[in-house]
Design an enzyme around this catalytic site. Structure first.
Site, PDB file in Angstrom:
ATOM      1  N   VAL A   1       0.832  -1.192   0.000  1.00  0.00           N
ATOM      2  CA  VAL A   1       0.000   0.000   0.000  1.00  0.00           C
ATOM      3  C   VAL A   1       0.873   1.250   0.000  1.00  0.00           C
ATOM      4  O   VAL A   1       1.849   1.333   0.747  1.00  0.00           O
ATOM      5  CB  VAL A   1      -0.923   0.029   1.248  1.00  0.00           C
ATOM      6  CG1 VAL A   1      -1.792   1.280   1.245  1.00  0.00           C
ATOM      7  CG2 VAL A   1      -1.774  -1.233   1.303  1.00  0.00           C
ATOM      8  N   CYS A   2       0.524   2.206  -0.839  1.00  0.00           N
ATOM      9  CA  CYS A   2       1.214   3.496  -0.862  1.00  0.00           C
ATOM     10  C   CYS A   2       0.361   4.496  -0.085  1.00  0.00           C
ATOM     11  O   CYS A   2      -0.644   4.998  -0.582  1.00  0.00           O
ATOM     12  CB  CYS A   2       1.417   3.971  -2.298  1.00  0.00           C
ATOM     13  SG  CYS A   2       2.262   5.561  -2.432  1.00  0.00           S
TER      14      CYS A   2
END
Length: 214
Positions: free
Chosen positions: A84-85
């Protein structure tokens, strides 16, 4: 008991006592799975995802590592690894945040307000910018195909991938390594950290994914 150990136990117990479905790995409070449901009024509504969470020894001074196990179509989530960014985890993590903040505020906001300008999934980002209706249709297709309750329960980490992470385990949340003692405690007075602080509720004002209000 050190501050990190105390916070790990307190924060995980809060999750276990909440409405979330949490499964500890080998009875360890530093690694577990949690079932996360897509927020209402989004194309992710009705979906359920198994998320893998690992807490470093220095939590809460270092951010947790999280990743989706079953597939999701989102510009800021890698489809293969589940990484996840999200800046609030990767770069701007604070010891004031806890695990409930992640699943009640940060993750729902990420799904509501994707940021196609900083993608981990280039296809999703390009589709969102080119045709938002087509993007929502594909998100819903993924929900039906990969994110029903049965799929979430059975989902397993990919064997050929490295551990699924999103948090910067090496991000010291403004605390350098030389400020951490050998048992993970911060040198000096820790009275302001020992008690839990909630991040607080967010308004529905749109913020780009990964850009949290200070």
């Amino acid at each position: 008991m050190s501050v990190p150990r105390r916070r790990i136990e307190t924060d995980v117990m809060k999750l276990l006592m909440s409405d979330y479905d949490v499964t500890l790995v080998n009875d360890s409070m530093q690694e577990f799975y949690i079932i996360f449901k897509g927020p209402k009024d989004t194309p992710f509504a009705g979906g359920e995802w198994k998320i893998h969470v690992e807490l470093p020894e220095q939590y809460p001074y270092r951010s947790p590592s999280i990743g989706f196990v079953n597939k999701i179509f989102h510009p800021n989530i890698d489809e293969l690894s589940g990484s996840v960014c999200l800046d609030v985890i990767n770069q701007t993590w604070s010891p004031m945040f806890d695990l409930l903040n992640i699943f009640e505020s940060f993750m729902p906001q990420l799904l509501r307000y994707p940021n196609p300008t900083d993608p981990l999934n280039g296809e999703a980002a390009a589709l969102l910018m080119r045709d938002s209706a087509a993007y929502e249709t594909k998100v819903k297709e993924y929900v039906l195909r990969y994110a029903n309750k049965k799929m979430a329960k059975k989902a397993k980490k990919a064997k050929d991938s490295k551990k699924i992470v999103s948090g910067a385990a090496d991000n010291a949340a403004n605390v350098s390594d030389d400020e951490l003692s050998s048992d993970g405690e911060i040198s000096g007075d820790d009275s302001d950290i020992s008690s839990l602080h909630s991040y607080g509720s967010h308004s529905d004002d749109a913020l780009p994914a990964g850009r949290m209000s200070e």
